[in-house]
Design a protein around this motif. Structure first.
Motif, PDB file in Angstrom:
ATOM      1  N   ASN A  45      -4.964  -5.787  -9.452  1.00  0.00           N
ATOM      2  CA  ASN A  45      -6.282  -6.419  -9.592  1.00  0.00           C
ATOM      3  C   ASN A  45      -6.998  -6.330  -8.246  1.00  0.00           C
ATOM      4  N   CYS A  46      -7.793  -5.271  -8.057  1.00  0.00           N
ATOM      5  CA  CYS A  46      -8.220  -4.913  -6.695  1.00  0.00           C
ATOM      6  C   CYS A  46      -9.733  -4.729  -6.583  1.00  0.00           C
ATOM      7  N   GLY A  47     -10.180  -4.532  -5.352  1.00  0.00           N
ATOM      8  CA  GLY A  47     -11.600  -4.353  -5.089  1.00  0.00           C
ATOM      9  C   GLY A  47     -12.077  -2.925  -5.197  1.00  0.00           C
ATOM     10  N   GLY A  48     -11.160  -1.999  -5.445  1.00  0.00           N
ATOM     11  CA  GLY A  48     -11.540  -0.598  -5.647  1.00  0.00           C
ATOM     12  C   GLY A  48     -11.605   0.230  -4.378  1.00  0.00           C
ATOM     13  N   TYR A  49     -11.328  -0.397  -3.222  1.00  0.00           N
ATOM     14  CA  TYR A  49     -11.378   0.355  -1.952  1.00  0.00           C
ATOM     15  C   TYR A  49      -9.947   0.783  -1.628  1.00  0.00           C
ATOM     16  N   GLU A  50      -9.526   1.849  -2.288  1.00  0.00           N
ATOM     17  CA  GLU A  50      -8.113   2.228  -2.313  1.00  0.00           C
ATOM     18  C   GLU A  50      -7.915   3.645  -1.766  1.00  0.00           C
ATOM     19  N   SER A  51      -6.781   3.838  -1.112  1.00  0.00           N
ATOM     20  CA  SER A  51      -6.369   5.178  -0.708  1.00  0.00           C
ATOM     21  C   SER A  51      -5.670   5.851  -1.883  1.00  0.00           C
ATOM     22  N   VAL A  52      -6.093   7.057  -2.227  1.00  0.00           N
ATOM     23  CA  VAL A  52      -5.446   7.769  -3.339  1.00  0.00           C
ATOM     24  C   VAL A  52      -3.979   8.055  -2.993  1.00  0.00           C
ATOM     25  N   ASP A  53      -3.688   8.339  -1.731  1.00  0.00           N
ATOM     26  CA  ASP A  53      -2.284   8.567  -1.336  1.00  0.00           C
ATOM     27  C   ASP A  53      -1.423   7.344  -1.650  1.00  0.00           C
ATOM     28  N   THR A  54      -1.952   6.167  -1.380  1.00  0.00           N
ATOM     29  CA  THR A  54      -1.201   4.944  -1.672  1.00  0.00           C
ATOM     30  C   THR A  54      -1.092   4.737  -3.179  1.00  0.00           C
ATOM     31  N   LEU A  55      -2.186   4.960  -3.899  1.00  0.00           N
ATOM     32  CA  LEU A  55      -2.143   4.795  -5.360  1.00  0.00           C
ATOM     33  C   LEU A  55      -1.083   5.693  -5.987  1.00  0.00           C
ATOM     34  N   ARG A  56      -0.899   6.880  -5.442  1.00  0.00           N
ATOM     35  CA  ARG A  56       0.091   7.800  -6.049  1.00  0.00           C
ATOM     36  C   ARG A  56       1.494   7.203  -6.009  1.00  0.00           C
ATOM     37  N   GLU A  57       1.755   6.363  -4.999  1.00  0.00           N
ATOM     38  CA  GLU A  57       3.079   5.726  -4.905  1.00  0.00           C
ATOM     39  C   GLU A  57       3.240   4.619  -5.951  1.00  0.00           C
ATOM     40  N   LEU A  58       2.147   4.261  -6.605  1.00  0.00           N
ATOM     41  CA  LEU A  58       2.211   3.203  -7.616  1.00  0.00           C
ATOM     42  C   LEU A  58       2.334   3.755  -9.032  1.00  0.00           C
ATOM     43  N   GLU A  59       2.337   5.075  -9.150  1.00  0.00           N
ATOM     44  CA  GLU A  59       2.407   5.671 -10.490  1.00  0.00           C
ATOM     45  C   GLU A  59       3.726   5.293 -11.162  1.00  0.00           C
ATOM     46  N   GLY A  60       3.644   4.816 -12.383  1.00  0.00           N
ATOM     47  CA  GLY A  60       4.851   4.399 -13.105  1.00  0.00           C
ATOM     48  C   GLY A  60       5.291   2.982 -12.754  1.00  0.00           C
ATOM     49  N   VAL A  61       4.645   2.385 -11.757  1.00  0.00           N
ATOM     50  CA  VAL A  61       4.959   1.008 -11.354  1.00  0.00           C
ATOM     51  C   VAL A  61       3.877   0.061 -11.887  1.00  0.00           C
ATOM     52  N   VAL A  62       2.635   0.442 -11.640  1.00  0.00           N
ATOM     53  CA  VAL A  62       1.511  -0.359 -12.151  1.00  0.00           C
ATOM     54  C   VAL A  62       1.231   0.054 -13.592  1.00  0.00           C
ATOM     55  N   ASP A  63       1.142  -0.927 -14.462  1.00  0.00           N
ATOM     56  CA  ASP A  63       0.848  -0.668 -15.881  1.00  0.00           C
ATOM     57  C   ASP A  63      -0.642  -0.763 -16.161  1.00  0.00           C
ATOM     58  N   ILE A  64      -1.278  -1.743 -15.516  1.00  0.00           N
ATOM     59  CA  ILE A  64      -2.703  -1.993 -15.778  1.00  0.00           C
ATOM     60  C   ILE A  64      -3.435  -2.028 -14.440  1.00  0.00           C
ATOM     61  N   TYR A  65      -4.377  -1.123 -14.291  1.00  0.00           N
ATOM     62  CA  TYR A  65      -5.248  -1.161 -13.117  1.00  0.00           C
ATOM     63  C   TYR A  65      -6.513  -1.920 -13.489  1.00  0.00           C
ATOM     64  N   MET A  66      -6.869  -2.873 -12.633  1.00  0.00           N
ATOM     65  CA  MET A  66      -8.083  -3.665 -12.876  1.00  0.00           C
ATOM     66  C   MET A  66      -8.936  -3.673 -11.603  1.00  0.00           C
ATOM     67  N   PRO A  67      -9.625  -2.554 -11.331  1.00  0.00           N
ATOM     68  CA  PRO A  67     -10.452  -2.484 -10.120  1.00  0.00           C
ATOM     69  C   PRO A  67     -11.852  -3.026 -10.358  1.00  0.00           C
ATOM     70  N   ASP A  68     -12.435  -3.576  -9.311  1.00  0.00           N
ATOM     71  CA  ASP A  68     -13.883  -3.788  -9.280  1.00  0.00           C
ATOM     72  C   ASP A  68     -14.529  -2.451  -8.957  1.00  0.00           C
ATOM     73  N   VAL A  69     -15.706  -2.227  -9.517  1.00  0.00           N
ATOM     74  CA  VAL A  69     -16.595  -1.195  -8.965  1.00  0.00           C
ATOM     75  C   VAL A  69     -17.843  -1.957  -8.540  1.00  0.00           C
ATOM     76  N   LYS A  70     -18.024  -2.077  -7.233  1.00  0.00           N
ATOM     77  CA  LYS A  70     -19.059  -2.974  -6.723  1.00  0.00           C
ATOM     78  C   LYS A  70     -20.404  -2.269  -6.580  1.00  0.00           C
ATOM     79  N   PHE A  71     -20.382  -1.130  -5.884  1.00  0.00           N
ATOM     80  CA  PHE A  71     -21.626  -0.386  -5.653  1.00  0.00           C
ATOM     81  C   PHE A  71     -21.319   1.100  -5.721  1.00  0.00           C
ATOM     82  N   LEU A  72     -22.329   1.883  -5.991  1.00  0.00           N
ATOM     83  CA  LEU A  72     -22.163   3.327  -5.847  1.00  0.00           C
ATOM     84  C   LEU A  72     -23.262   3.882  -4.952  1.00  0.00           C
ATOM     85  N   GLY A  73     -23.809   3.020  -4.112  1.00  0.00           N
ATOM     86  CA  GLY A  73     -24.800   3.447  -3.131  1.00  0.00           C
ATOM     87  C   GLY A  73     -24.312   3.074  -1.735  1.00  0.00           C
TER      88      GLY A  73
END
Ligand code: SF4
Length: 300
Positions: free
Chosen positions: A153-181
């Motif tokens: 349950n995160c703010g969406g400011y994530e490193s993809v390298d770190t996320l890859r280590e969570l594959e198969g561990v995290v079942d549900i990702y719940m990110p915020d998407v705050k802005f796209l500007g």
């Protein structure tokens, strides 16, 4: 009966925990890449050191219905944050880190206690800056019988390298998407790269878990659940977030358009966001999401 999370085997989980923990000595766990040595007491933007600072934990009934079910979502709130938005709705927890945090054994015991309480899932709130510590604790907790789905349950400011280590561990990702500007991301979070970072993070999360899967009881088991906090005067931001989800992730993305913005923290210092949203702004956001074909809107 509880759903079984599909964890990697304990050896693989421990290996991933060690790999992430090694990065704490020159920390690049998140896109801030502070390069501080958290193993010797230095702290970066997030404010956390070697151990994970836990603010509180227990069943929570205020999350989205598919997480809450009948028994509650088992939240573990971590203090500190890598994003530190000026308007944070949990400002006191995220902008301060008190104490030295808890060791992995204690965190694992907390995770197992959440399962014993009967919660439908283990809901890790603001986990980004403590992903190594979470994996360390999970490797112990899984050995101890943890089997409920893990929610990131995160703010969406994530490193993809770190996320890859969570594959198969995290079942549900719940990110915020705050802005796209870039402008609001710089102004409110001092993170001008947030838009490109969150886009890449969501693509990686969607690749790992796909759309949200909800069982016959109405309880989420796996997948992506996106949150977007509708902010005053930021209609164009909301439209760009919805466009990105509809075109870049999928119209079947489960989306919670949140209407509870309050000018918390340092928001009163930014007059343009120093108020709640109007009912018109809220309706406009919902109408736009429907017009763009988003058909899994939370609560609707
Ligand atoms: S996790 Fe914390 S210390 Fe590490 S890079 Fe991110 S903000 Fe900096």
């Amino acid at each position: 009966m509880k759903a079984m999370a599909v964890f990697p085997d304990i050896g693989a989980l421990t290996g991933r925990a060690e790999k992430l923990a090694a990065r704490l000595s020159e920390c690049d766990i998140c896109p801030r890449v502070c390069r501080v040595n958290r193993t010797t007491g230095e702290v970066g933007v997030c404010g956390a050191g070697r151990n994970a600072p836990v603010s509180s934990f227990g069943p929570h009934f205020g999350e989205e219905a598919p997480l809450v079910g009948v028994s509650g979502s088992g939240t573990v709130f971590f203090s500190g944050c890598n994003l530190r938005c000026v308007f944070c709705q949990n400002y006191e927890i995220s902008h301060t880190v008190e104490g030295n945090g808890v060791p992995a054994e204690r965190l694992a015991a907390i995770f197992l206690s959440i399962q014993r309480m009967g919660c439908h899932n283990l809901n890790l709130v603001t986990p980004t800056h403590v992903t190594p510590q979470i994996l360390e604790a999970l490797s112990l907790a899984v050995s101890g019988g943890l089997s409920i789905p893990v929610v990131y349950n995160c703010g969406g400011y994530e490193s993809v390298d770190t996320l890859r280590e969570l594959e198969g561990v995290v079942d549900i990702y719940m990110p915020d998407v705050k802005f796209l500007g870039t402008e609001p991301a710089s102004r409110y979070c001092a993170a001008p790269d947030y838009p490109e970072v969150v886009r890449a993070a969501l693509r990686e999360m969607a690749r790992q878990v796909g759309p949200l899967v909800i069982d016959r009881r109405g309880v989420a088991q796996r997948g992506l659940l996106v949150r977007h906090l509708v902010m005053p005067g930021e209609a164009s931001t909301t439209r760009s977030v919805i466009d990105f989800l509809a075109d870049g992730i999928g119209k079947d993305t489960y989306l919670n358009l949140m209407n509870q913005y309050r000018p918390c923290g340092r928001a009163p210092g930014f007059p343009e966001i120093g108020r709640r949203i109007t009912s018109g702004e809220w309706r406009e956001a919902l109408d736009y999401a429907r017009d763009r074909g988003m058909f899994r809107l939370d609560g609707l």
